[in-house]
Write an enzyme that holds these catalytic residues in place. Structure first.
Site: not given
Ligand code: EPZ
Length: 419
Positions: A22-23, A92, A116, A121, A305, A398
């Site tokens: 998915k990702n 998102r 979420c 996020r 995840d 999803r």
């Molecule tokens: C990706 O989300 C994945 N989704 C998530 O999978 C996964 O859990 C996550 O990466 C971590 O591996 C997709 O790829 C579509 P991040 P993403 O930006 O990119 C903080 C699932 O179940 N952050 O790596 O949104 C954030 O809050 C989903 O398949 C900021 O502060 O995650 C988090 O604490 C859930 N500011 C950390 O960074 C930002 O601008 C990592 O988030 C962006 C992120």
């Protein structure tokens, strides 16, 4: 709303085919906006989230066609550059459209993704990086309005290795003037799959899979003739945890062991026997489940995840384990539902102490987010004393392609009841 019913106690034996990730599919599909022409993608999973991004892009004018396992994407005629709230609020990851729209059209109007269940996020790191590339943006009625005359390459440092933030910048940088360096970049395999897609489109990109990615922008890109989506390491890990809990022997067909080192190491610590085989992994559940501590980390560490699923496993382990969630601030929502099944779990901040029990008890439970729903299904596979009912499984749909059918095909007593 549909629910899933599980009669626990069956061992799992046989083989399960892992679907496309998915990702990886979401950013790769978004990247098709970067240039006109007909892109062809293989192994795209059929999920609610991939359906959502296709719907958002169709509203922009992108044409999708599926046949013989190939998803053809024609992004020649795009008449609109916006992603509306009604769809973005359900997924998102729509923020991934921002980079490609700016790269191709110089403008975008994307609903700011809400939080979420697992956390706020924020996307501040995405926006900060794009601003450094010359993008002007302002927030109006919950929408990010962004525009730029010409994206310029920049030297970007991410405070946190954000996965979709890295992907958004990679796509924006593909058509930016000059070179973009992304430091403290995410190293996930899904980021590398996107890099493969961008290279197939003619982008010069290197360092993907490391914490420094360098992208040389180009004037024109060509459509990707054929790009294959990598297998879903989180789905594979979910089934591996399932057979470790229920017992039995499972061939996980199509998974890539090099994407799963941390998960393999932890499951071997629990007592599972795991062997590489041509085309996948063979895993044998242990007679006795040992407790093991985990701490979620960015790749190649243990993936957040799979934290909820691993917690289900630890709920029936011998001994106690500490589970630390370092990525998201609220990713223990599954705890209260697992407690309803008799799990002994205490949460202190971002740490959960799990005291293994001899068994879990069947109960009606409610899914709250994608991976929490998987953890409840796993708990149901081993619960005693009747039927476990998992409600609100639209969360599950999803990110998992017909999970209950796959589990039933390897011996689980599980079925979906349509609302
Ligand atoms: C990706 O989300 C994945 N989704 C998530 O999978 C996964 O859990 C996550 O990466 C971590 O591996 C997709 O790829 C579509 P991040 P993403 O930006 O990119 C903080 C699932 O179940 N952050 O790596 O949104 C954030 O809050 C989903 O398949 C900021 O502060 O995650 C988090 O604490 C859930 N500011 C950390 O960074 C930002 O601008 C990592 O988030 C962006 C992120």
């Amino acid at each position: 709303m549909d629910k899933i019913l599980i009669q626990g106690g069956e061992r799992l034996n046989g083989a399960v085919k892992v679907s496309g990730a998915k990702n990886a599919a979401l950013p790769v599909i978004a990247a098709c906006i970067l240039t006109e022409g007909l892109h062809r993608l293989r192994n795209v999973p059929n999920l609610k989230d991939t359906t959502t991004i296709k719907l958002i892009m169709s509203r922009m004018g992108v044409v999708f066609q599926e046949e013989d396992g190939i998803l053809s994407i024609n992004s020649r005629k795009i008449r609109d550059c916006q992603a509306s709230y009604d769809l973005v609020k359900t997924m998102r990851a729509s923020i991934l459209l921002l980079g490609p729209l700016l790269a191709r059209f110089g403008r975008a109007r994307i609903s700011l993704p809400g939080g979420c269940a697992i956390g706020a996020r924020p996307v501040d790191l995405h926006l900060k990086a794009l601003s450094a590339m010359g993008v002007k943006m302002f927030l109006e009625r919950g929408y990010i309005n962004a525009e730029v005359s010409r994206l310029r390459g920049a030297d970007i440092f991410f405070d946190i290795p954000t996965v979709t933030g890295t992907e958004n910048v990679m796509m924006a940088a593909s058509k930016a003037e000059g070179r973009t360096i992304i430091r403290n970049a995410a190293k996930e395999p899904e980021v590398q799959n996107l890099a493969d897609m961008l290279r197939a489109m003619g982008v010069s990109i290197e360092g993907d899979g490391t914490d420094m990615i360098i992208v040389q922008g180009v004037e024109t890109l060509n459509p990707a003739e054929e790009l294959t989506i990598i297998p879903d390491r989180i789905e594979a890990g979910t089934f591996m945890i399932g057979v470790t809990m229920a017992g039995g022997e499972l061939f996980v067909d199509g998974c890539r062991p090099e994407h799963m080192s941390a998960v393999i190491e932890k499951l071997q610590g629990v007592g599972a026997e795991i062997e590489k085989r041509p085309g996948g992994l063979l895993i044998k559940g242990p007679e006795r489940i040992r407790s093991v501590d985990i701490e979620t980390m960015p790749f190649p560490g243990f993936p957040t995840d799979l934290q909820a699923q691993f917690m289900s496993l630890m709920s029936i382990a011998q001994g106690s384990s500490i589970i630390r969630e370092t990525i998201f601030e609220n990713r223990f929502i599954h705890v209260s539902e697992l407690r309803r099944m008799g799990a002994d779990i205490r949460v202190h901040g971002n740490q959960a102490m799990v005291r293994g029990k001899d068994h879990l008890l069947a109960a009606p439970v409610m899914a709250t987010d994608l991976r929490a729903s998987a953890s409840l299904i796993l708990a149901g596979l081993v619960a005693r004393g009747g039927i476990t009912e998992v409600h609100r499984i639209y969360h599950l749909d999803r990110g998992y392609e017909s999970m209950e059918e796959k589990f039933r095909s390897i011996g689980a007593n599980i079925r979906r009841v349509k609302a």
